[in-house]
Design a protein around this motif. Structure first.
Motif, PDB file in Angstrom:
ATOM      1  N   TYR A   1       1.089  -1.186  -0.104  1.00 29.46           N
ATOM      2  CA  TYR A   1      -0.097   0.029  -0.319  1.00 29.46           C
ATOM      3  C   TYR A   1       0.734   1.021  -0.024  1.00 29.46           C
ATOM      4  O   TYR A   1       1.626   1.056   0.773  1.00 29.46           O
ATOM      5  CB  TYR A   1      -0.724  -0.181   1.419  1.00 29.46           C
ATOM      6  N   SER A   2      -0.187   1.821  -0.184  1.00 28.45           N
ATOM      7  CA  SER A   2       0.983   3.344  -0.273  1.00 28.45           C
ATOM      8  C   SER A   2       0.115   5.119   0.465  1.00 28.45           C
ATOM      9  O   SER A   2      -1.105   4.534  -0.212  1.00 28.45           O
ATOM     10  CB  SER A   2       0.860   4.444  -1.742  1.00 28.45           C
ATOM     11  N   PHE A   3       0.699   5.424   1.523  1.00 25.98           N
ATOM     12  CA  PHE A   3      -0.117   6.374   1.970  1.00 25.98           C
ATOM     13  C   PHE A   3       0.510   7.563   1.950  1.00 25.98           C
ATOM     14  O   PHE A   3       0.879   8.065   2.908  1.00 25.98           O
ATOM     15  CB  PHE A   3      -1.266   5.638   3.498  1.00 25.98           C
ATOM     16  N   THR A   4       0.257   8.754   0.770  1.00 27.36           N
ATOM     17  CA  THR A   4       0.951  10.401   1.081  1.00 27.36           C
ATOM     18  C   THR A   4       0.214  11.396   1.354  1.00 27.36           C
ATOM     19  O   THR A   4      -0.718  11.244   0.889  1.00 27.36           O
ATOM     20  CB  THR A   4       1.324  10.375  -0.299  1.00 27.36           C
ATOM     21  N   LEU A   5       0.843  12.258   1.744  1.00 21.89           N
ATOM     22  CA  LEU A   5       0.028  13.898   1.718  1.00 21.89           C
ATOM     23  C   LEU A   5       0.712  14.409   1.037  1.00 21.89           C
ATOM     24  O   LEU A   5       2.454  14.546   1.021  1.00 21.89           O
ATOM     25  CB  LEU A   5       0.110  14.028   3.354  1.00 21.89           C
ATOM     26  N   GLU A   6       0.438  15.761   0.176  1.00 21.05           N
ATOM     27  CA  GLU A   6       1.309  16.239   0.109  1.00 21.05           C
ATOM     28  C   GLU A   6       0.516  17.659  -0.334  1.00 21.05           C
ATOM     29  O   GLU A   6      -1.160  17.931   0.403  1.00 21.05           O
ATOM     30  CB  GLU A   6       1.889  15.795  -1.487  1.00 21.05           C
ATOM     31  N   ALA A   7       1.171  18.775  -0.622  1.00 21.26           N
ATOM     32  CA  ALA A   7       0.716  20.149  -0.490  1.00 21.26           C
ATOM     33  C   ALA A   7      -1.000  20.309  -2.329  1.00 21.26           C
ATOM     34  O   ALA A   7       0.211  19.470  -3.295  1.00 21.26           O
ATOM     35  CB  ALA A   7       1.584  20.665  -0.745  1.00 21.26           C
ATOM     36  N   ASN A   8      -1.745  20.612  -2.092  1.00 17.18           N
ATOM     37  CA  ASN A   8      -2.394  21.226  -3.028  1.00 17.18           C
ATOM     38  C   ASN A   8      -2.624  22.370  -3.543  1.00 17.18           C
ATOM     39  O   ASN A   8      -1.457  23.347  -3.074  1.00 17.18           O
ATOM     40  CB  ASN A   8      -3.720  21.170  -2.619  1.00 17.18           C
ATOM     41  N   GLU A   9      -2.604  22.471  -4.959  1.00 18.32           N
ATOM     42  CA  GLU A   9      -2.513  23.688  -5.392  1.00 18.32           C
ATOM     43  C   GLU A   9      -3.339  24.505  -5.710  1.00 18.32           C
ATOM     44  O   GLU A   9      -4.544  24.180  -6.538  1.00 18.32           O
ATOM     45  CB  GLU A   9      -1.431  23.593  -6.761  1.00 18.32           C
ATOM     46  N   PRO A  10      -4.324  25.908  -5.317  1.00 18.59           N
ATOM     47  CA  PRO A  10      -3.068  26.795  -5.064  1.00 18.59           C
ATOM     48  C   PRO A  10      -3.562  27.267  -2.967  1.00 18.59           C
ATOM     49  O   PRO A  10      -2.098  27.272  -2.828  1.00 18.59           O
ATOM     50  CB  PRO A  10      -3.409  28.443  -4.801  1.00 18.59           C
ATOM     51  N   SER A  11      -3.844  26.122  -2.356  1.00 16.48           N
ATOM     52  CA  SER A  11      -3.412  25.852  -1.152  1.00 16.48           C
ATOM     53  C   SER A  11      -4.260  24.310  -0.724  1.00 16.48           C
ATOM     54  O   SER A  11      -5.151  23.895  -1.666  1.00 16.48           O
ATOM     55  CB  SER A  11      -4.314  27.606   0.201  1.00 16.48           C
ATOM     56  N   GLY A  12      -4.380  24.113   0.596  1.00 17.34           N
ATOM     57  CA  GLY A  12      -4.758  22.773   1.027  1.00 17.34           C
ATOM     58  C   GLY A  12      -3.562  21.806   0.461  1.00 17.34           C
ATOM     59  O   GLY A  12      -2.951  22.082   0.913  1.00 17.34           O
ATOM     60  N   CYS A  13      -4.081  20.200   1.005  1.00 16.83           N
ATOM     61  CA  CYS A  13      -4.059  19.361   1.519  1.00 16.83           C
ATOM     62  C   CYS A  13      -4.168  18.503   0.443  1.00 16.83           C
ATOM     63  O   CYS A  13      -5.495  17.965  -0.033  1.00 16.83           O
ATOM     64  CB  CYS A  13      -3.523  19.118   2.851  1.00 16.83           C
ATOM     65  N   VAL A  14      -3.261  17.284  -0.238  1.00 10.14           N
ATOM     66  CA  VAL A  14      -3.969  16.272  -0.608  1.00 10.14           C
ATOM     67  C   VAL A  14      -3.652  14.442   0.039  1.00 10.14           C
ATOM     68  O   VAL A  14      -2.202  14.546   0.480  1.00 10.14           O
ATOM     69  CB  VAL A  14      -3.539  16.352  -2.578  1.00 10.14           C
ATOM     70  N   VAL A  15      -4.117  13.999  -0.326  1.00  9.93           N
ATOM     71  CA  VAL A  15      -4.225  12.818   0.655  1.00  9.93           C
ATOM     72  C   VAL A  15      -4.628  11.302  -0.351  1.00  9.93           C
ATOM     73  O   VAL A  15      -5.092  11.407  -0.758  1.00  9.93           O
ATOM     74  CB  VAL A  15      -4.953  12.263   2.452  1.00  9.93           C
TER      75      VAL A  15
END
Length: 357
Positions: free
Chosen positions: A331-345
């Protein structure tokens, strides 16, 4: 014959091996008689000899069971003593049968001749005893292994249930508070709808076993129940976009795996926005894997230096622990920045369609 039942029933397994072993002994003796050009009547002697060995080794089983937990030295002495007695008795029977049938009633002058070949018989009986103990120890080892696997499985299931049933009390508090407010302002119809959706969502949560998986379509339906409750709280400030491919809809996923992630987005994104908060759910299948992406437009961009969501968001840790428990390293579980703001899981797990489950 059902081999699984045979292996599980120790008594049946013993008798099956006992019969097979002594038939094998008789067959080897018969092949040897052909090489020595013995008369046909010798087959009867072989059968009687094998039968005598069969009968004489049966009592050894019960003796060994009685002394199984004894001192090792005492155990070895008893095995040697019992094996020698059985071998001596077998030699007497074998010799008497041979002389009576093959040599037409021959009787030796010295009674000690009845015990000839005792040592050869002793080697065979010791081999029988050795095999008995080897099989017995193997069965005990398998029992312990099965107990360990059962204990691990029970612990694994308990862990999954604990993780799945950790509903955030803030969600229930906020929902009940919103229902109370609606009642006070005489929005009884809306309050009733909210109670109905909360009831359906909680029923879904309790009815689905955490160790089982459901289709992503069913998971999305349950998620919409949760979001409908939250939409009553936030009204036009919450917007949800769902884009799920047909292949992804039939994929199996752990029940309520997405709810903590959506709750995390509402708590740290939508609730902090003065404008409309947008939550987007995208799911598709690529190269045999199910990819699920949940993004929001929160006020802050996610970064290693701004990890409030990751640190305070129990739902994120809870979800990752469930994925690790269910899929190991697959499995893979990642968090990163969203553009222009926010979060992506982002979640990636093996794709398994519901039809093949």
């Amino acid at each position: 014959m059902n081999w699984r039942i045979l292996l599980e029933d120790r008594n049946k397994m013993f008798w099956a091996l006992q019969v097979a072993g002594w038939l094998g002994y008789a067959f080897v003796q018969y092949i040897g008689s052909l090489m020595q050009e013995m008369r046909g009547i010798f087959v009867l002697i072989i059968i009687l000899g094998a039968y005598a060995g069969f009968l004489l080794t049966v009592p050894l089983r019960y003796i060994y069971q009685r002394i199984w937990n004894s001192n090792p030295v005492f155990l070895v002495l008893v095995v040697l003593g019992c094996s020698y007695i059985a071998a001596a008795a077998w030699a007497v029977i074998d010799n008497a049968t041979h002389w009576e049938i093959y040599k037409f009633g021959y009787r030796p002058q010295n009674w000690l001749f009845y015990f000839q070949h005792t040592i050869a018989k002793l080697y065979i009986v010791l081999c029988w005893s050795g095999l008995y103990f080897v099989i017995k120890y193997y069965q005990l080892l398998q029992d312990e292994k099965q107990k360990a696997l059962t204990a691990t499985s029970m612990a694994h299931q308990s862990q999954l249930k604990m993780l799945r049933y950790q509903l955030n009390p803030h969600f229930l508090f906020n929902t009940l508070n919103a229902i109370s407010t609606l009642v006070l302002v005489n929005e009884n119809k809306t309050a009733n709808q909210m109670v109905s959706k909360l009831s359906e969502f909680l029923r879904f949560s309790l009815d689905n076993e955490p160790i089982k998986r459901i289709s992503l379509a069913k998971e999305i339906d349950a998620l919409m129940l949760y979001l409908d409750i939250e939409k009553v709280r936030f009204a036009d400030r919450l917007q949800v976009k769902v884009d799920v491919s047909d292949d992804a809809r039939i994929a199996l996923v752990p029940s309520l795996i997405l709810q903590p992630l959506i709750e995390n987005s509402i708590k740290y994104a939508v609730a902090k926005l003065e404008t409309t908060g947008v939550i987007e759910i995208v799911a598709k299948v690529e190269q045999g894997n199910l990819l699920i992406r949940i993004s929001d437009n929160g006020p802050d961009q996610f970064s290693p230096s701004n990890q409030e969501r990751q640190i305070r968001g129990v739902g994120l840790k809870n979800t990752e622990e469930r994925l690790r428990a269910l899929y190991g390293k697959q499995y893979s579980f990642t968090l990163e920045a969203n553009e222009p703001s926010g979060c992506v899981v982002s979640i990636q797990i093996p794709w398994q369609p519901k039809e093949s489950a």
